[in-house]
Design a protein around this motif. Structure first.
Motif, mmCIF file in Angstrom:
data_model
loop_
_atom_site.group_PDB
_atom_site.id
_atom_site.type_symbol
_atom_site.label_atom_id
_atom_site.label_comp_id
_atom_site.label_asym_id
_atom_site.label_seq_id
_atom_site.Cartn_x
_atom_site.Cartn_y
_atom_site.Cartn_z
ATOM 1 N N MET A 151 0.852 -1.185 0.000
ATOM 2 C CA MET A 151 0.000 0.000 0.000
ATOM 3 C C MET A 151 0.891 1.239 0.000
ATOM 4 O O MET A 151 1.738 1.405 0.874
ATOM 5 N N ASN A 152 0.722 2.103 -0.983
ATOM 6 C CA ASN A 152 1.475 3.350 -1.058
ATOM 7 C C ASN A 152 0.492 4.508 -1.180
ATOM 8 O O ASN A 152 -0.729 4.349 -1.067
ATOM 9 N N GLU A 153 1.034 5.693 -1.423
ATOM 10 C CA GLU A 153 0.201 6.886 -1.454
ATOM 11 C C GLU A 153 -0.856 6.819 -2.551
ATOM 12 O O GLU A 153 -2.025 7.186 -2.331
ATOM 13 N N LEU A 154 -0.476 6.357 -3.753
ATOM 14 C CA LEU A 154 -1.436 6.275 -4.862
ATOM 15 C C LEU A 154 -2.568 5.311 -4.536
ATOM 16 O O LEU A 154 -3.751 5.616 -4.741
ATOM 17 N N LYS A 155 -2.209 4.159 -4.004
ATOM 18 C CA LYS A 155 -3.217 3.151 -3.701
ATOM 19 C C LYS A 155 -4.131 3.612 -2.567
ATOM 20 O O LYS A 155 -5.344 3.348 -2.574
ATOM 21 N N GLN A 156 -3.530 4.293 -1.532
ATOM 22 C CA GLN A 156 -4.361 4.830 -0.464
ATOM 23 C C GLN A 156 -5.346 5.870 -1.002
ATOM 24 O O GLN A 156 -6.517 5.912 -0.590
ATOM 25 N N HIS A 157 -4.874 6.702 -1.922
ATOM 26 C CA HIS A 157 -5.755 7.720 -2.517
ATOM 27 C C HIS A 157 -6.909 7.053 -3.258
ATOM 28 O O HIS A 157 -8.075 7.470 -3.107
ATOM 29 N N LEU A 158 -6.590 6.037 -4.031
ATOM 30 C CA LEU A 158 -7.642 5.340 -4.766
ATOM 31 C C LEU A 158 -8.644 4.705 -3.813
ATOM 32 O O LEU A 158 -9.871 4.776 -4.030
ATOM 33 N N PHE A 159 -8.154 4.088 -2.738
ATOM 34 C CA PHE A 159 -9.033 3.406 -1.795
ATOM 35 C C PHE A 159 -9.970 4.389 -1.100
ATOM 36 O O PHE A 159 -11.183 4.174 -1.016
ATOM 37 N N LEU A 160 -9.411 5.490 -0.601
ATOM 38 C CA LEU A 160 -10.236 6.467 0.091
ATOM 39 C C LEU A 160 -11.281 7.097 -0.842
ATOM 40 O O LEU A 160 -12.438 7.302 -0.458
ATOM 41 N N GLN A 161 -10.853 7.423 -2.071
ATOM 42 C CA GLN A 161 -11.801 7.996 -3.020
ATOM 43 C C GLN A 161 -12.905 7.000 -3.381
ATOM 44 O O GLN A 161 -14.064 7.387 -3.575
ATOM 45 N N ARG A 162 -12.551 5.727 -3.425
ATOM 46 C CA ARG A 162 -13.535 4.694 -3.718
ATOM 47 C C ARG A 162 -14.549 4.591 -2.581
ATOM 48 O O ARG A 162 -15.768 4.507 -2.820
ATOM 49 N N ILE A 163 -14.093 4.622 -1.304
ATOM 50 C CA ILE A 163 -15.005 4.548 -0.161
ATOM 51 C C ILE A 163 -15.939 5.751 -0.161
ATOM 52 O O ILE A 163 -17.151 5.627 0.079
ATOM 53 N N LEU A 164 -15.397 6.944 -0.423
ATOM 54 C CA LEU A 164 -16.230 8.146 -0.463
ATOM 55 C C LEU A 164 -17.264 8.064 -1.590
ATOM 56 O O LEU A 164 -18.405 8.507 -1.448
ATOM 57 N N PHE A 165 -16.843 7.497 -2.719
ATOM 58 C CA PHE A 165 -17.764 7.350 -3.860
ATOM 59 C C PHE A 165 -18.913 6.410 -3.497
ATOM 60 O O PHE A 165 -20.083 6.699 -3.783
ATOM 61 N N ILE A 166 -18.587 5.272 -2.845
ATOM 62 C CA ILE A 166 -19.630 4.329 -2.435
ATOM 63 C C ILE A 166 -20.589 4.999 -1.454
ATOM 64 O O ILE A 166 -21.819 4.832 -1.537
ATOM 65 N N PHE A 167 -20.046 5.756 -0.496
ATOM 66 C CA PHE A 167 -20.870 6.448 0.489
ATOM 67 C C PHE A 167 -21.806 7.455 -0.194
ATOM 68 O O PHE A 167 -22.991 7.554 0.134
ATOM 69 N N GLU A 168 -21.284 8.195 -1.168
ATOM 70 C CA GLU A 168 -22.084 9.205 -1.864
ATOM 71 C C GLU A 168 -23.218 8.565 -2.664
ATOM 72 O O GLU A 168 -24.359 9.034 -2.649
ATOM 73 N N VAL A 169 -22.910 7.469 -3.355
ATOM 74 C CA VAL A 169 -23.938 6.768 -4.143
ATOM 75 C C VAL A 169 -25.017 6.207 -3.235
ATOM 76 O O VAL A 169 -26.222 6.303 -3.517
ATOM 77 N N THR A 170 -24.592 5.632 -2.101
ATOM 78 C CA THR A 170 -25.568 5.056 -1.160
ATOM 79 C C THR A 170 -26.450 6.131 -0.567
ATOM 80 O O THR A 170 -27.666 5.955 -0.402
ATOM 81 N N LYS A 171 -25.867 7.275 -0.231
ATOM 82 C CA LYS A 171 -26.640 8.371 0.354
ATOM 83 C C LYS A 171 -27.672 8.900 -0.635
ATOM 84 O O LYS A 171 -28.800 9.240 -0.260
ATOM 85 N N ARG A 172 -27.302 8.987 -1.888
ATOM 86 C CA ARG A 172 -28.244 9.493 -2.900
ATOM 87 C C ARG A 172 -29.399 8.526 -3.128
ATOM 88 O O ARG A 172 -30.533 8.944 -3.391
ATOM 89 N N SER A 173 -29.116 7.253 -3.055
ATOM 90 C CA SER A 173 -30.157 6.263 -3.337
ATOM 91 C C SER A 173 -31.026 5.959 -2.127
ATOM 92 O O SER A 173 -32.223 5.691 -2.261
ATOM 93 N N ALA A 174 -30.435 5.997 -0.907
ATOM 94 C CA ALA A 174 -31.195 5.616 0.284
ATOM 95 C C ALA A 174 -31.507 6.787 1.206
ATOM 96 O O ALA A 174 -32.268 6.632 2.152
ATOM 97 N N GLY A 175 -30.926 7.955 0.953
ATOM 98 C CA GLY A 175 -31.195 9.113 1.800
ATOM 99 C C GLY A 175 -30.112 9.319 2.850
ATOM 100 O O GLY A 175 -29.271 8.445 3.112
ATOM 101 N N LYS A 176 -30.162 10.462 3.519
ATOM 102 C CA LYS A 176 -29.140 10.818 4.494
ATOM 103 C C LYS A 176 -29.222 9.945 5.746
ATOM 104 O O LYS A 176 -28.233 9.802 6.485
ATOM 105 N N ALA A 177 -30.382 9.391 6.013
ATOM 106 C CA ALA A 177 -30.530 8.560 7.214
ATOM 107 C C ALA A 177 -29.792 7.232 7.099
ATOM 108 O O ALA A 177 -29.541 6.562 8.100
ATOM 109 N N GLN A 178 -29.437 6.833 5.893
ATOM 110 C CA GLN A 178 -28.738 5.584 5.683
ATOM 111 C C GLN A 178 -27.307 5.691 6.202
ATOM 112 O O GLN A 178 -26.576 6.619 5.879
ATOM 113 N N VAL A 179 -26.904 4.735 7.008
ATOM 114 C CA VAL A 179 -25.547 4.693 7.555
ATOM 115 C C VAL A 179 -24.747 3.647 6.805
ATOM 116 O O VAL A 179 -25.156 2.480 6.724
ATOM 117 N N LEU A 180 -23.638 4.070 6.213
ATOM 118 C CA LEU A 180 -22.826 3.161 5.407
ATOM 119 C C LEU A 180 -21.843 2.427 6.312
ATOM 120 O O LEU A 180 -21.043 3.034 7.024
#
Length: 298
Positions: free
Chosen positions: A1-30
């Motif tokens: 795990m290096n800086e590039l891979k950490q960046h990709l991982f964190l951006q991926r988690i944020l992307f999943i959280f954003e998609v879930t929030k849009r589809s299920a609402g703000k009350a949804q906890v990821l």
């Protein structure tokens, strides 16, 4: 795990959280399970490795093959999960013969492959254009041929009608001529030999006229009455050649020619499924069917 891979991982988690929030609402906890978390880590580490290899890849002139803009596009697609379905089996299989340039991330964004794809698209567009032009030319040729056949059919029908009319007029004139000849002969006979017959002149006149029509011998050596004039020249339908339609001729036992014009099914359906010319072709065929397709001629 290096800086590039950490960046990709964190951006991926944020992307999943954003998609879930849009589809299920703000009350949804990821909350990702441990298995999902580890799977994302493995996939993004492999994706980061491929991106690093793409950054290091050089052409024979030691120039970078993948530009920064291309790498940014690849990273964006990785974060959105475009290559996850391909990378997950690779992580699980851990094939030692696998190389970074085998991945679709590499292949799809390689300049040579991209140029080849663009060239293929241009060829496809050119072929589609040629097919459309060919269909248009074929339709125009068939439409012109069908219009010509309709014109020929109209001329044939007119010629046949003229022939029938001429036959009727000729028969009427012939009968008038024969009746005039018979009437003159009867009058001459009565003037010369009426003293041999008894009865009204009208009766004798009618009797002699009937005798002549039946070929009797009262009038001596006079030619027999002919009720049928010689037939006029028949219409030759073969002198009206057709392009698409078929002309058949049937000679019956009485010597009467029957002309029949048919439009084959292959011609009827030639352009019926053409999105552009289909309706116009259907109208041409319907108009052709309105023409008289069965003709009789002596």
């Amino acid at each position: 795990m290096n800086e590039l891979k950490q960046h990709l991982f964190l951006q991926r988690i944020l992307f999943i959280f954003e998609v879930t929030k849009r589809s299920a609402g703000k009350a949804q906890v990821l909350r990702l399970s441990l298995q999902q978390w580890n799977s994302e880590v493995d996939v993004l580490c492999l994706a980061g490795f491929v991106i690093e290899e793409m950054q290091r890849f050089r052409d024979p002139n030691n120039l970078a093959v993948f530009t920064n803009e291309t790498l940014a596009i690849v990273m964006s697609r990785v974060i959105e999960g475009d290559f996850h379905e391909e990378l997950r089996p690779l992580v699980e299989g851990m094939d030692p013969a696998w190389k970074a340039d085998m991945c679709s991330m590499w292949v799809e964004h390689h300049p040579t492959a991209k140029a080849s794809e663009e060239g293929s698209q241009l060829v496809d567009q050119k072929l589609d254009k040629m097919v459309l032009e060919s269909n248009k030319l074929q339709y125009e040729a068939d439409a012109l041929s069908l219009a010509r056949d309709a014109s020929q059919l109209a001329r044939l029908f007119q010629a046949d009608q003229n022939s029938e009319r001429a036959a009727r007029i000729a028969k009427i004139c012939h009968l008038r001529q024969e009746n005039q000849i018979g009437s003159n002969l009867a009058a001459q006979f009565m003037a010369k030999h009426c003293h041999h017959r008894a009865g009204p002149v009208a009766d004798l006149h009618e009797e002699l006229f009937k005798d002549w029509k039946k070929g009797g011998s009262l009038l001596g050596d006079v030619r027999q009455f002919d009720p049928n004039p010689p037939p006029p020249e028949a219409v030759d339908a073969t002198s009206f050649p057709l392009k698409l339609a078929h002309l058949t001729v049937d000679n019956n036992l009485k010597g009467v020619k029957k002309y029949k014009v048919e439009l084959p099914n292959a011609v009827r359906t030639a352009h019926i499924n053409d999105a552009i010319n289909g309706p116009a072709w259907r109208n041409l065929v319907l108009d052709f069917d309105k023409k008289p397709l069965g003709l009789l001629s002596q």
